[in-house]
Design a protein around this motif. Structure first.
Motif, PDB file in Angstrom:
ATOM      1  N   ARG A  34       0.836  -1.192   0.000  1.00 46.64           N
ATOM      2  CA  ARG A  34       0.000   0.000   0.000  1.00 46.64           C
ATOM      3  C   ARG A  34       0.871   1.242   0.000  1.00 46.64           C
ATOM      4  O   ARG A  34       1.718   1.417   0.856  1.00 46.64           O
ATOM      5  CB  ARG A  34      -0.846  -0.039   1.254  1.00 46.64           C
ATOM      6  N   ALA A  57      -6.078  -1.834  -6.707  1.00 46.69           N
ATOM      7  CA  ALA A  57      -6.184  -3.184  -7.264  1.00 46.69           C
ATOM      8  C   ALA A  57      -7.641  -3.481  -7.614  1.00 46.69           C
ATOM      9  O   ALA A  57      -7.926  -4.179  -8.584  1.00 46.69           O
ATOM     10  CB  ALA A  57      -5.646  -4.208  -6.271  1.00 46.69           C
ATOM     11  N   LEU A 130      -5.283 -11.696  -2.235  1.00 50.46           N
ATOM     12  CA  LEU A 130      -5.006 -10.284  -1.996  1.00 50.46           C
ATOM     13  C   LEU A 130      -5.959  -9.778  -0.920  1.00 50.46           C
ATOM     14  O   LEU A 130      -7.150 -10.096  -0.952  1.00 50.46           O
ATOM     15  CB  LEU A 130      -5.231  -9.454  -3.265  1.00 50.46           C
ATOM     16  N   LEU A 132      -7.596  -6.447   0.261  1.00 54.85           N
ATOM     17  CA  LEU A 132      -7.838  -5.067  -0.148  1.00 54.85           C
ATOM     18  C   LEU A 132      -8.545  -4.334   0.975  1.00 54.85           C
ATOM     19  O   LEU A 132      -9.424  -4.891   1.638  1.00 54.85           O
ATOM     20  CB  LEU A 132      -8.701  -5.020  -1.409  1.00 54.85           C
ATOM     21  N   GLU A 138      -4.541  -2.646  -2.391  1.00 48.84           N
ATOM     22  CA  GLU A 138      -3.936  -3.866  -1.871  1.00 48.84           C
ATOM     23  C   GLU A 138      -3.125  -3.549  -0.622  1.00 48.84           C
ATOM     24  O   GLU A 138      -2.267  -2.677  -0.629  1.00 48.84           O
ATOM     25  CB  GLU A 138      -3.037  -4.495  -2.932  1.00 48.84           C
ATOM     26  N   ARG A 141      -0.644  -9.641   0.510  1.00 47.93           N
ATOM     27  CA  ARG A 141      -0.984 -10.795  -0.316  1.00 47.93           C
ATOM     28  C   ARG A 141      -0.289 -12.028   0.214  1.00 47.93           C
ATOM     29  O   ARG A 141       0.735 -11.942   0.877  1.00 47.93           O
ATOM     30  CB  ARG A 141      -0.644 -10.570  -1.784  1.00 47.93           C
TER      31      ARG A 141
END
Length: 161
Positions: A34, A57, A130, A132, A138, A141
């Motif tokens: 991020r 994303a 992912l 979010l 994002e 992950r």
């Protein structure tokens, strides 16, 4: 010892080392990618610099899957394929987490049918999950099948940010 035995032992050591690496890293949520309006600082007392806004994303996912929507708090986007056994486990785990954690939504993306999206987001293997945030950026992950407590911990870190 014969050369064949040395080769077999070397192959065994390499296989064990690779297996240990995969066991240690599979399903672990890694760092935040991020980069929004927050500031980045080096050493204590160093000047801070604004970080340019990262592309969301979710924008790419929403383009590929227009019927899907973001979760109120977070969205778990899972990239999977039809013949991936860990993908089925991941789907079950993420679905359970989305049911028990309020405001969290689980979206599954078939990587084979959405190759452009898979490439755009840098998905290299399945399953990849992912996390979010509420705005679609994002946060982290995981490659491989995460355990339920790992997913809940990743969502907990999201609340801390």
């Amino acid at each position: 010892m014969t050369p064949g035995i040395w080769i077999a032992l070397g192959a065994l050591v390499l296989a064990l080392a690779f297996g240990g690496y995969r066991a240690r890293t599979d399903g672990r949520f890694r760092g935040a990618t991020r980069t929004d309006e927050k500031t980045v600082s080096g050493a204590p007392g160093a000047e801070t610099a604004a970080v340019p806004e990262a592309p969301r994303a979710w924008d790419a996912v929403a383009t590929a899957l227009p019927a899907e929507r973001l979760g109120e708090r977070a969205t778990l986007v899972q990239f999977s394929t039809a013949f991936c056994a860990p993908c089925r486990v991941t789907k079950r785990v993420l679905g359970e987490v989305a049911e028990i954690v309020p405001g969290v939504r689980h979206v599954e993306v078939d990587a084979e049918h959405h190759l452009a999206l898979t490439r755009e987001l840098g998905i290299l293997r399945t399953p990849t999950t992912l996390v979010l945030d509420a705005s679609g950026r994002e946060v982290s992950r995981a490659a491989g099948a995460p355990r339920k407590e790992q997913v809940v911990a990743a969502l907990g870190r999201l609340a801390d940010d």
